[in-house]
Design an enzyme around this catalytic site. Sequence first.
Site, PDB file in Angstrom:
ATOM      1  N   LYS A  82       0.844  -1.210   0.000  1.00  0.00           N
ATOM      2  CA  LYS A  82       0.000   0.000   0.000  1.00  0.00           C
ATOM      3  C   LYS A  82       0.880   1.261   0.000  1.00  0.00           C
ATOM      4  O   LYS A  82       0.607   2.234  -0.700  1.00  0.00           O
ATOM      5  CB  LYS A  82      -0.939  -0.003   1.218  1.00  0.00           C
ATOM      6  N   GLN A 119      -4.907  -1.618   9.620  1.00  0.00           N
ATOM      7  CA  GLN A 119      -4.742  -2.892   8.918  1.00  0.00           C
ATOM      8  C   GLN A 119      -5.337  -4.040   9.741  1.00  0.00           C
ATOM      9  O   GLN A 119      -4.996  -4.205  10.910  1.00  0.00           O
ATOM     10  CB  GLN A 119      -3.247  -3.133   8.635  1.00  0.00           C
ATOM     11  N   ASP A 144     -11.288   2.693   4.144  1.00  0.00           N
ATOM     12  CA  ASP A 144     -11.553   1.269   3.946  1.00  0.00           C
ATOM     13  C   ASP A 144     -13.057   1.015   3.793  1.00  0.00           C
ATOM     14  O   ASP A 144     -13.457  -0.065   3.359  1.00  0.00           O
ATOM     15  CB  ASP A 144     -11.052   0.457   5.164  1.00  0.00           C
TER      16      ASP A 144
END
Length: 291
Positions: free
Chosen positions: A54, A98, A121
């Site tokens: 990422k 994460q 997200d």
Amino acid sequence: MTKLLNGNQLAKEIRKEISKEIEKKILSKNKRIPHLGIILTGTNNSSITYVNSKIKECKNIGIQSTLVKLPIDSTEEKLLEEIKKMNTNPLIDGFIVQLPLEKHIDQDQIILSINPKKDVDGFHPENFGKMALDMKTFFPATALGILTLLERSKIKISGKHTVVIGRSRIVGKPISILMSRKSYPGNSTVTLTHSNTLNIEYYTKQADIIIVAVGITGFLKGNMIKNGAIIIDVGINKNGKNILGDVDFRSVYGKASYLTPVPGGVGPMTRVMLLKNTLMAALTNRKHPTL
Ligand code: NAD
């Protein structure tokens, strides 16, 4: 003939489009480049690999990223503290925590504590709810990546019967919502199947489109689909150095009309959609026009 849907190629095109948009809507107006925050806890190898990729994706496209790494034994309070800093830092446009988290941390509490406006997200219930109610918001990256791959490959989904296999929060549930939304692309008739579904072939054999996200190598076999079905393989299953999908490529290739390869199908689309969401956050969140 089965056509492979090349996620690498499309992700490359979308990256260029995002770069152009950053230039046109942000840099040319002397605003600062979009900035993604990433919080990583623990030492899970897959999480570290995902986070590194990422960061690399951000760098390649001209998005700033800041990584906050917390040790494996960090308390939930410590993580909440870091989230608070990201929530209130005006220089962070959007951020992610994460997943998965260590067992001693309540994942729901963590997701609930993220400012929905910075939740790139798309996992916060506010954003999930908006998604289900046909409103504009951040969509989870894998689901948005699949939808975009279908749309840009000019595959009609309206009126088609889609069978989703797997109901996880990050893939199965959001893609089943997006496929059935009253919008373009959307308007598909969706059947959501999972580990308690009896006789799954009964559903998959009727499907025009099948999206498989179960995490079981070669789960969907050629004898479970009808001729000409469109197959989206979300699976990423490690086998030594190889990465294998949830679709049994050998028996499905030749029977399906379209198929996403693993690797090179949904994966690159997922990665690029996080960049897209970060740009969206930068364009919508900044209160002061020169920020
Ligand atoms: P998960 O483990 O959270 O969920 C798996 C789902 O599969 C569950 O809902 C379960 O009900 C269902 N399932 C399990 N066994 C089943 C069975 N026998 N029949 C029907 N359904 C069954 O997994 P996830 O996070 O959704 O990930 C699924 C796969 O997709 C994994 O391989 C993961 O690595 C991969 N993945 C890929 C991407 C990408 O970008 N390509 C992104 C996220 C996840």
